[in-house]
Enzyme design. Sequence first.
Site, PDB file in Angstrom:
ATOM      1  N   ASP A 137       0.865  -1.176   0.000  1.00 29.04           N
ATOM      2  CA  ASP A 137       0.000   0.000   0.000  1.00 29.04           C
ATOM      3  C   ASP A 137       0.906   1.233   0.000  1.00 29.04           C
ATOM      4  O   ASP A 137       2.133   1.124  -0.180  1.00 29.04           O
ATOM      5  CB  ASP A 137      -1.001  -0.041   1.176  1.00 29.04           C
ATOM      6  CG  ASP A 137      -0.347   0.166   2.537  1.00 29.04           C
ATOM      7  OD1 ASP A 137       0.906   0.268   2.605  1.00 29.04           O
ATOM      8  OD2 ASP A 137      -1.065   0.234   3.547  1.00 29.04           O
TER       9      ASP A 137
ATOM     10  N   CYS B 179       2.986  -3.244   4.120  1.00 26.26           N
ATOM     11  CA  CYS B 179       2.156  -2.100   4.499  1.00 26.26           C
ATOM     12  C   CYS B 179       2.871  -1.412   5.665  1.00 26.26           C
ATOM     13  O   CYS B 179       4.075  -1.623   5.861  1.00 26.26           O
ATOM     14  CB  CYS B 179       0.714  -2.515   4.816  1.00 26.26           C
ATOM     15  SG  CYS B 179       0.498  -3.646   6.187  1.00 26.26           S
TER      16      CYS B 179
ATOM     17  N   THR C 292       2.564  -1.738   8.979  1.00 27.80           N
ATOM     18  CA  THR C 292       2.995  -2.703  10.001  1.00 27.80           C
ATOM     19  C   THR C 292       3.227  -4.096   9.438  1.00 27.80           C
ATOM     20  O   THR C 292       3.844  -4.926  10.107  1.00 27.80           O
ATOM     21  CB  THR C 292       1.896  -2.850  11.075  1.00 27.80           C
ATOM     22  OG1 THR C 292       0.694  -3.296  10.406  1.00 27.80           O
ATOM     23  CG2 THR C 292       1.639  -1.532  11.785  1.00 27.80           C
TER      24      THR C 292
ATOM     25  N   HIS D  80       9.208 -24.395   8.394  1.00 28.38           N
ATOM     26  CA  HIS D  80       8.216 -25.125   9.193  1.00 28.38           C
ATOM     27  C   HIS D  80       6.788 -24.938   8.695  1.00 28.38           C
ATOM     28  O   HIS D  80       5.966 -25.846   8.845  1.00 28.38           O
ATOM     29  CB  HIS D  80       8.271 -24.665  10.662  1.00 28.38           C
ATOM     30  CG  HIS D  80       9.501 -25.127  11.371  1.00 28.38           C
ATOM     31  ND1 HIS D  80       9.651 -25.059  12.749  1.00 28.38           N
ATOM     32  CD2 HIS D  80      10.663 -25.654  10.905  1.00 28.38           C
ATOM     33  CE1 HIS D  80      10.848 -25.530  13.087  1.00 28.38           C
ATOM     34  NE2 HIS D  80      11.482 -25.889  11.981  1.00 28.38           N
TER      35      HIS D  80
ATOM     36  N   HIS E 220       6.373 -31.639   9.705  1.00 28.27           N
ATOM     37  CA  HIS E 220       6.033 -30.306   9.197  1.00 28.27           C
ATOM     38  C   HIS E 220       5.048 -30.413   8.034  1.00 28.27           C
ATOM     39  O   HIS E 220       4.120 -29.616   7.909  1.00 28.27           O
ATOM     40  CB  HIS E 220       7.292 -29.560   8.771  1.00 28.27           C
ATOM     41  CG  HIS E 220       8.195 -29.233   9.928  1.00 28.27           C
ATOM     42  ND1 HIS E 220       7.746 -28.555  11.039  1.00 28.27           N
ATOM     43  CD2 HIS E 220       9.502 -29.517  10.160  1.00 28.27           C
ATOM     44  CE1 HIS E 220       8.732 -28.431  11.903  1.00 28.27           C
ATOM     45  NE2 HIS E 220       9.808 -29.008  11.397  1.00 28.27           N
TER      46      HIS E 220
END
Length: 155
Positions: free
Chosen positions: A9, A66, A68, A99, A135
Amino acid sequence: MRTVLIGSDHAGYALKEALKAFLQEQGYRVEDVGVHSDSPADYPDVAHALTARLQELPDALGVLICGTGIGMCIAANKRSGIRAAHASDPVSASLARAHNDANVLCLGARIVGEELAKGIVSAFLQTPFSAEPRHQQRVAKLELSAGGEPLSRTE
Ligand code: RB5
């Protein structure tokens, strides 16, 4: 060389441009799904565009940025088959691949600087999914749990 889908963004735009150049220098084929300026944009629109493209190119990996990294991660994980991981350090990014078979990395441009972001992206792209059955089994259960099936523990 692997294809990397990248999107941001407005808050992640500058970091996206820097990472795009960095990845192209490394030889990756980079596909930019936008945005193409720092004008205000809604992160779910970009996350949905990138994850739709990833469904068409399942061998590619995605990077979403973005402010955060959190909004992008929430939005990306709404789509079936997408395992988006938010990371602010290279170890988490590497383990998300090894993982969790994460296929999208989410970064916060207001959280990590450019050099750290390069290290995080490199760790993500260079780490393969683990061949260990435990996994593989756990990742297979992610789609089941997303479909509302009961969750069972193996240990
Ligand atoms: C935009 O201001 C900001 O909210 C967005 O980039 C992101 O951090 C959301 O999770």
